[in-house]
Design an enzyme around this catalytic site. Sequence first.
Site, mmCIF file in Angstrom:
data_model
loop_
_atom_site.group_PDB
_atom_site.id
_atom_site.type_symbol
_atom_site.label_atom_id
_atom_site.label_comp_id
_atom_site.label_asym_id
_atom_site.label_seq_id
_atom_site.Cartn_x
_atom_site.Cartn_y
_atom_site.Cartn_z
ATOM 1 C CG ASP A 1 -14.699 -4.017 -21.812
ATOM 2 O OD1 ASP A 1 -14.923 -4.643 -20.740
ATOM 3 O OD2 ASP A 1 -15.361 -3.020 -22.157
ATOM 4 N NE ARG B 1 0.970 -1.398 1.411
ATOM 5 C CZ ARG B 1 1.455 -2.533 0.929
ATOM 6 N NH1 ARG B 1 2.569 -3.029 1.432
ATOM 7 N NH2 ARG B 1 0.842 -3.170 -0.035
ATOM 8 C CG HIS C 1 0.310 1.844 6.120
ATOM 9 N ND1 HIS C 1 1.170 1.003 6.780
ATOM 10 C CD2 HIS C 1 1.076 2.813 5.562
ATOM 11 C CE1 HIS C 1 2.407 1.432 6.618
ATOM 12 N NE2 HIS C 1 2.381 2.524 5.894
ATOM 13 C CG ASP D 1 9.236 0.325 9.931
ATOM 14 O OD1 ASP D 1 10.016 1.179 10.342
ATOM 15 O OD2 ASP D 1 8.477 0.466 8.946
ATOM 16 C CE LYS E 1 9.901 -1.993 6.196
ATOM 17 N NZ LYS E 1 8.590 -2.646 6.051
ATOM 18 C CG ASP F 1 4.296 -4.847 9.597
ATOM 19 O OD1 ASP F 1 3.909 -3.682 9.824
ATOM 20 O OD2 ASP F 1 5.201 -5.114 8.789
ATOM 21 C CB THR G 1 6.189 -9.498 -0.949
ATOM 22 O OG1 THR G 1 7.058 -8.747 -0.076
ATOM 23 C CG2 THR G 1 5.652 -8.577 -2.032
ATOM 24 N N GLY G 2 5.647 -10.517 2.215
ATOM 25 C CA GLY G 2 6.261 -11.274 3.310
ATOM 26 C C GLY G 2 7.734 -10.953 3.509
ATOM 27 C CB THR H 1 8.460 -6.476 6.172
ATOM 28 O OG1 THR H 1 8.503 -5.540 5.112
ATOM 29 C CG2 THR H 1 8.664 -5.799 7.506
HETATM 30 C C1 R5P Z 1 4.874 -1.015 5.573
HETATM 31 O O1 R5P Z 1 5.192 0.046 6.117
HETATM 32 C C2 R5P Z 1 3.883 -1.950 6.180
HETATM 33 O O2 R5P Z 1 3.635 -1.650 7.513
HETATM 34 C C3 R5P Z 1 4.357 -3.384 6.037
HETATM 35 O O3 R5P Z 1 5.568 -3.556 6.757
HETATM 36 C C4 R5P Z 1 4.592 -3.740 4.603
HETATM 37 O O4 R5P Z 1 3.458 -3.434 3.873
HETATM 38 C C5 R5P Z 1 4.936 -5.200 4.422
HETATM 39 O O5 R5P Z 1 5.211 -5.452 3.078
HETATM 40 P P1 R5P Z 1 5.968 -6.757 2.618
HETATM 41 O O6 R5P Z 1 5.252 -7.918 3.234
HETATM 42 O O7 R5P Z 1 5.871 -6.758 1.116
HETATM 43 O O8 R5P Z 1 7.376 -6.635 3.081
#
Ligand code: R5P
Length: 301
Positions: free
Chosen positions: A36, A103, A137, A177, A202, A228, A233-234, A236
């Site tokens: 389940d 986050r 974060h 960022d 960003k 970072d 997802t990569g 950024t």
């Molecule tokens: C966001 O403020 C975090 O510091 C990272 O920049 C973010 O989590 C990266 O996410 P992604 O790899 O999906 O762009």
Amino acid sequence: MEKILIVGPASQILGVKIGKELGIPCINTETKTFPDGENYLRLNIDDETLIEGKEVIIVQSTGPSSNGNQNSRIFELFMMVDAVKRMGAKKIIAVIPYLAYARQDKIFRPGESQFANVILRMINSLRIDEIYVVDVHAPSVLKELILNKVVSIDSMKLLADHIKSLGARDIVVVSPDKGAVERSKAFAKHFGEDVQVEYFEKKRDVKTGDIVMQGQLKLKNKDVIIADDIIATGGTMATAIKLSKESGANRIYAVATHALLLEQARYRILEAGADDIIGTDSIDNEVSKVSLAKPIADYLK
Ligand code: R5P
């Protein structure tokens, strides 16, 4: 007090390494998901008195991986805490290198929950004695915790030492960022007082999650370290790498404390032009090149 360490399912490598650093016995767990969808976890022990009266250190990151998303990881953590409490642990220490939901520390759109706070309040309700986290974060969320001891560990020196060992030269640290510039400045200090720090602007669309990044930096013939806290997802990182290449960067190191590497993150980052992806063993994967075991063990000694 005698110590024992529970190696959580999400931190198999890091947990064992911390146990070895401390020279204490480790206990593994077994997990499954019921038909389940509910999580199940038991400690791999036959004799529950092993836990009674001990200081129990539980190591469990709460990042997603192929065998469990963050919700499962959080529930497994709760189950380990509950199990050792029932067995009479005298003191419980939770090492949670990656704190999931951190986050969601603000309200970005009307109607949302500030769920990071809820996670921390749930942790409070477990009555853990001490908690250790790494590069959260938004560290301000930790003020929600009302435990005896909350330790926030910084992985920057470890990551910097690793990059130095790779022979990077003429280094510029680039923040993907503006909000992360202070962190990047602190990181850059590990490479020398005068190391240049630059940033891109960003903007993330809070509805779609899409990012737009801008900037033309002076990176000609420089080795660039893009640092970072999280690679998810990569998107950024890949965008910052492309812009760095356009700005003339030589080698590019994509560095994150928590390299979740979701979806096609590996491909996106390498295809964008990174020479290397470097993360810590906060997340067990092939880019966990820097171990947090020693600094965490030093705090626990
Ligand atoms: C966001 O403020 C975090 O510091 C990272 O920049 C973010 O989590 C990266 O996410 P992604 O790899 O999906 O762009």
